[in-house]
Design a protein around this motif. Structure first.
Motif, PDB file in Angstrom:
ATOM      1  N   SER A   1      22.591  35.400  39.203  1.00 59.00           N
ATOM      2  CA  SER A   1      21.569  34.596  39.862  1.00 59.00           C
ATOM      3  C   SER A   1      22.126  34.016  41.157  1.00 59.00           C
ATOM      4  CB  SER A   1      21.089  33.471  38.942  1.00 59.00           C
ATOM      5  OG  SER A   1      22.158  32.607  38.628  1.00 59.00           O
TER       6      SER A   1
ATOM      7  N   TYR B   1      18.183  40.142  49.102  1.00 57.35           N
ATOM      8  CA  TYR B   1      17.372  41.192  48.492  1.00 57.35           C
ATOM      9  C   TYR B   1      16.839  42.175  49.526  1.00 57.35           C
ATOM     10  CZ  TYR B   1      17.445  38.784  43.983  1.00 57.35           C
ATOM     11  OH  TYR B   1      17.841  38.212  42.802  1.00 57.35           O
TER      12      TYR B   1
ATOM     13  N   GLY C   1      16.461  38.115  37.100  1.00 61.07           N
ATOM     14  CA  GLY C   1      16.995  36.765  37.039  1.00 61.07           C
ATOM     15  C   GLY C   1      17.280  36.313  35.624  1.00 61.07           C
ATOM     16  N   ASN C   2      16.544  36.875  34.671  1.00 58.64           N
ATOM     17  CA  ASN C   2      16.738  36.516  33.267  1.00 58.64           C
ATOM     18  C   ASN C   2      16.182  37.660  32.429  1.00 58.64           C
ATOM     19  OD1 ASN C   2      16.404  35.294  30.620  1.00 58.64           O
ATOM     20  ND2 ASN C   2      16.714  33.321  31.630  1.00 58.64           N
TER      21      ASN C   2
ATOM     22  N   ASP D   1      13.442  23.505  36.942  1.00 56.47           N
ATOM     23  CA  ASP D   1      14.536  24.417  36.582  1.00 56.47           C
ATOM     24  C   ASP D   1      15.636  23.609  35.906  1.00 56.47           C
ATOM     25  OD1 ASP D   1      16.759  26.221  36.791  1.00 56.47           O
ATOM     26  OD2 ASP D   1      17.152  25.480  38.819  1.00 56.47           O
TER      27      ASP D   1
ATOM     28  N   SER E   1      18.014  28.184  39.905  1.00 53.51           N
ATOM     29  CA  SER E   1      18.515  29.324  39.140  1.00 53.51           C
ATOM     30  C   SER E   1      17.807  30.601  39.567  1.00 53.51           C
ATOM     31  CB  SER E   1      18.262  29.097  37.650  1.00 53.51           C
ATOM     32  OG  SER E   1      16.866  29.104  37.379  1.00 53.51           O
ATOM     33  N   GLY E   2      18.383  31.727  39.180  1.00 52.12           N
ATOM     34  CA  GLY E   2      17.741  33.004  39.457  1.00 52.12           C
ATOM     35  C   GLY E   2      16.382  33.102  38.785  1.00 52.12           C
ATOM     36  N   THR E   3      16.264  32.509  37.612  1.00 55.42           N
ATOM     37  CA  THR E   3      14.987  32.513  36.900  1.00 55.42           C
ATOM     38  C   THR E   3      13.919  31.792  37.707  1.00 55.42           C
ATOM     39  OG1 THR E   3      16.135  32.531  34.771  1.00 55.42           O
ATOM     40  CG2 THR E   3      13.829  31.860  34.758  1.00 55.42           C
TER      41      THR E   3
ATOM     42  N   ARG F   1      13.979  31.086  40.970  1.00 56.24           N
ATOM     43  CA  ARG F   1      13.741  31.803  42.228  1.00 56.24           C
ATOM     44  C   ARG F   1      12.812  32.992  42.015  1.00 56.24           C
ATOM     45  NH1 ARG F   1      17.121  30.787  46.591  1.00 56.24           N
ATOM     46  NH2 ARG F   1      18.854  29.356  46.184  1.00 56.24           N
ATOM     47  N   GLU F   2      13.055  33.719  40.942  1.00 53.04           N
ATOM     48  CA  GLU F   2      12.220  34.888  40.671  1.00 53.04           C
ATOM     49  C   GLU F   2      10.795  34.471  40.333  1.00 53.04           C
ATOM     50  OE1 GLU F   2      11.137  38.727  40.634  1.00 53.04           O
ATOM     51  OE2 GLU F   2      13.088  37.931  41.259  1.00 53.04           O
TER      52      GLU F   2
ATOM     53  N   ARG G   1      12.304  43.946  41.253  1.00 49.33           N
ATOM     54  CA  ARG G   1      12.701  42.634  40.758  1.00 49.33           C
ATOM     55  C   ARG G   1      11.935  42.290  39.496  1.00 49.33           C
ATOM     56  NH1 ARG G   1      12.833  38.714  45.972  1.00 49.33           N
ATOM     57  NH2 ARG G   1      13.208  37.194  44.306  1.00 49.33           N
TER      58      ARG G   1
END
Length: 267
Positions: A99, A106, A124-125, A151, A162-164, A166-167, A258
């Motif tokens: 993440s 990207y 991301g997850n 988050d 986090s990547g979660t 952000r995604e 993604r």
């Protein structure tokens, strides 16, 4: 036909759980392993996997990727881009579990992957509940114009959001941006209290002891609200099945995709 997998971050929390699953799979082979602190040792020595005699390398290089089909990137944001680009230059597909990568990152990854005619799946997850969170949130955003994302993570998680999160913001931006009643520029007091704007969503990151990785999106309308939330447990097991699926599917397309739902049938 089996696929040779190299895991960067093989001794980490998620990487070690995935390494065990890859080692046990009939159609995947753990052919490469990267972990700076365990370099020179075998995976069998470090993780206790009988027969996993792959020697762990300190860094991702063209040499460590020789004969590999897919690189699983499970390290840290500050070295992830190097690892991803090195893999693509070496003709290796990539699954990204790290993440903290940005929208600009990207864009560069997609451009390189298209040029090299390779697939990159950035997730991301990998948990199924996160896939459903993203899907349900996109559905809600079609009807509810205002939302914010919270988050949650443990206190030593370096990247924020986090990547979660952000995604999730990226997915919501494909529908629309959240429509703030009061523009950020009109905020009285410290505007940072309103979170950070990423792709048209306000995100608030909480980093405290006692939390595992969680994410929620709150949608608001007059006299009603909708909360959609994912909570993770302490183990990495929920992410393993999704990661295995990603490893098996990443060579089925070209360019960057993604989200795990990109290789699932959720319609």
């Amino acid at each position: 036909m089996t696929k040779n997998i190299c895991i960067a971050g093989v001794t980490g929390w998620a990487g070690s759980a995935l390494a065990k699953a890859v080692h046990q799979a009939d159609d995947l082979v753990l052919g490469g392993a990267i972990a700076r602190n365990s370099a020179g040792k075998t995976v069998a020595e470090v993780l206790g996997l009988d027969g996993a005699d792959v020697v762990i390398a300190p860094t991702v290089t063209p040499e460590t990727l020789t004969g590999m089909d897919v690189l699983m990137e499970y390290t840290k944001p500050d070295i992830a881009m190097h690892n991803i680009m090195t893999a693509l230059d070496a003709g290796v597909h990539v699954v990204v579990g790290t993440s903290g990568l940005t929208e600009e990152d990207y864009r560069h990854i997609n451009a390189k992957a298209v040029t090299k005619n390779l697939g990159v799946l950035a997730v991301g997850n990998f948990a199924l509940t996160v896939v459903l969170l993203q899907k349900f949130a996109q559905m809600a955003a079609k009807y509810i114009p205002q939302w914010e994302i919270i988050d949650y993570a443990h206190d030593d998680k370096i990247d924020a959001p986090s990547g979660t999160a952000r995604e999730l913001a990226h997915r919501l931006s494909q529908v629309r941006s959240s429509q703030l009643t009061i523009p950020l520029s009109d905020t009285r007091g410290e505007v940072e209290a309103r979170g950070t704007d990423i792709n048209g969503s306000q995100i608030h990151s909480i980093r405290l002891p006692g939390y595992n990785i969680s994410a929620e999106v709150i949608f608001g309308m007059p006299d009603q609200k909708l909360t959609i939330r994912h909570d993770s447990g302490a183990s990495a097991q929920p992410y393993v099945e999704g990661a295995l699926l990603a490893l098996r599917k990443v060579d089925s397309f070209t360019g960057l995709r993604r989200g795990l739902d990109q290789v699932l049938d959720l319609d």
